[in-house]
Design an enzyme around this catalytic site. Structure first.
Site, mmCIF file in Angstrom:
data_model
loop_
_atom_site.group_PDB
_atom_site.id
_atom_site.type_symbol
_atom_site.label_atom_id
_atom_site.label_comp_id
_atom_site.label_asym_id
_atom_site.label_seq_id
_atom_site.Cartn_x
_atom_site.Cartn_y
_atom_site.Cartn_z
ATOM 1 N N LEU A 249 0.822 -1.206 0.000
ATOM 2 C CA LEU A 249 0.000 0.000 0.000
ATOM 3 C C LEU A 249 0.859 1.260 0.000
ATOM 4 C CD1 LEU A 249 -2.318 -1.477 2.732
ATOM 5 C CD2 LEU A 249 -2.931 -1.216 0.314
ATOM 6 N N PRO A 250 0.289 2.410 -0.398
ATOM 7 C CA PRO A 250 1.095 3.617 -0.596
ATOM 8 C C PRO A 250 1.630 4.291 0.661
ATOM 9 C CG PRO A 250 -0.942 3.700 -1.892
ATOM 10 C CD PRO A 250 -1.073 2.568 -0.943
ATOM 11 N N ASN B 58 -3.084 4.422 4.669
ATOM 12 C CA ASN B 58 -3.675 3.322 3.916
ATOM 13 C C ASN B 58 -3.533 1.997 4.661
ATOM 14 O OD1 ASN B 58 -2.249 5.050 1.257
ATOM 15 N ND2 ASN B 58 -4.454 4.767 1.378
ATOM 16 N N THR C 26 5.925 0.761 2.422
ATOM 17 C CA THR C 26 6.951 1.538 3.122
ATOM 18 C C THR C 26 6.235 2.570 3.977
ATOM 19 O OG1 THR C 26 8.546 1.231 1.332
ATOM 20 C CG2 THR C 26 8.959 3.031 2.877
ATOM 21 N N LYS D 115 14.534 0.038 5.075
ATOM 22 C CA LYS D 115 14.019 0.581 3.817
ATOM 23 C C LYS D 115 14.121 2.108 3.791
ATOM 24 C CE LYS D 115 11.919 1.151 -0.082
ATOM 25 N NZ LYS D 115 10.540 0.752 -0.375
ATOM 26 N N LYS E 167 7.354 11.100 0.156
ATOM 27 C CA LYS E 167 6.760 10.498 1.359
ATOM 28 C C LYS E 167 7.810 9.732 2.148
ATOM 29 C CE LYS E 167 5.103 6.548 1.227
ATOM 30 N NZ LYS E 167 5.510 5.157 1.525
#
EC number: 1.1.1.31
Length: 326
Positions: free
Chosen positions: A92-93, A97, A123, A198, A273
């Site tokens: 998911l973004p 979310n 992420t 990440k 983001k």
């Protein structure tokens, strides 16, 4: 996490039963997949290619068409996925979310089965991963964070790198699924450490892409052929992933977003983001990250200038336009 079936394959003349006990015999049970965007779509396809029945959903129904044609079962919402599968992957973004998909009115945790394995490859903020893990634990399920690196190309070819955080005793079960979609599946530690790895990687990636773009632009302005400059960089100490695998200059490489008007790939908005996540964690841990902060500012500026949906390598084009060259 999977049931281990014991099957009597043969009986000899003495009445001995020859048996095989294997995770793989039970592993081809249904796998849920939520989030079929640029990354999730090819990841789900690779699960199908490896023989896993997939139960999928996405907030945009049109995103489900390709995997449905390949045999995936499409359901209405994440709760319905959890009702049918006890191993679920989410891609998911953003943090909001993920929170909605797991804990919302039609979220996974509304119908999750006890003993389910929930793997989130989004992420997001490491603290959100920890919150989701705690919520899942209350329902008798196991949550692991497993963000990816490699981009759409690696997702399509099944060559992603997964950075996994969660209970170590669950890592083998997670790796079984993730290995269908990636070549590197690395255990990082407890829940949230996958996200930490990440975030650090993407901060370096953004800094490297900006540096490569500045370097290529300077070389071009000095009269160097961009392909020649890229060749020299890639046999010299300046070589990096952004120069040799994902070059931001149109015409230097084939099969990368810069050769397709920066379409596809990893969006500038998503990079902004991720850099925001890096800056938040840097602030919380009192870690100096001046280049990360500057990279965040540049990508936020790009989003405000119409680059939000272009690949993050479009920073090369952004720099050129800033100088009035295009």
């Amino acid at each position: 996490m999977s049931i281990i079936w014991i099957t009597c394959l043969n009986i000899d003349t003495f009445g001995h039963c020859f048996v095989v006990s294997s995770r793989s015999m039970a592993s081809k049970t249904q796998v849920g997949f939520i989030g079929l965007g640029n990354m999730g779509n090819p990841m789900a396809k690779n699960l199908l290619k490896h023989g896993y029945p997939v139960i999928a959903t996405d907030v945009f129904p049109e995103s489900c068409k390709e995997v449905q044609e390949l045999g995936a079962q499409i359901v209405d919402n994440p709760a319905d996925v959890a009702d049918k599968a006890d191993r679920i992957i989410t891609m998911l973004p953003s943090s909001p979310n993920v929170i909605d998909v797991y804990t919302g009115p039609n979220g996974i945790l509304k119908k999750v089965k006890k003993g389910s394995l929930l793997i989130d490859s989004s992420t997001i903020d490491p603290n959100v991963s920890k919150e989701m893990a705690a919520a899942a634990e209350k329902m008798g399920a196991v949550f692991m964070d497993a963000p990816v690196s490699g981009g759409v190309g690696a997702a399509s070819s099944g060559k992603l790198t997964f950075m996994v955080g969660g209970a170590e005793e669950e890592f083998t079960a997670a790796k079984e699924l993730l290995s269908c979609m990636g070549v590197n599946v690395v255990y990082c530690g407890q829940v949230g450490t996958g996200q930490a790895a990440k975030i650090c990687n993407n901060m370096l990636l953004a800094i490297g892409m900006i540096g490569t773009s500045e370097t290529m632009n300077l070389g071009i302005r000095l009269g160097l052929d961009p392909k020649l400059l890229a060749k020299i960089l890639n046999m010299s100490s300046g070589r990096c992933w952004s120069s040799d695998t994902y070059n931001p200059v149109p015409g230097v490489m084939e099969g990368v977003p810069s050769g397709n008007n920066y379409q596809g790939g990893f969006g500038t908005q998503l990079m902004a983001k991720d850099l925001g996540l890096a800056q938040n964690t840097a602030t919380n841990t009192k870690t100096p990250a001046p280049l990360g902060s500057l990279a965040h500012q540049i990508y936020r500026m790009m989003c405000a200038r119409g680059y939000a949906n272009k690949d993050f390598s479009s920073v090369f084009q952004f720099l050129r336009e800033e100088e009035g060259q295009q």
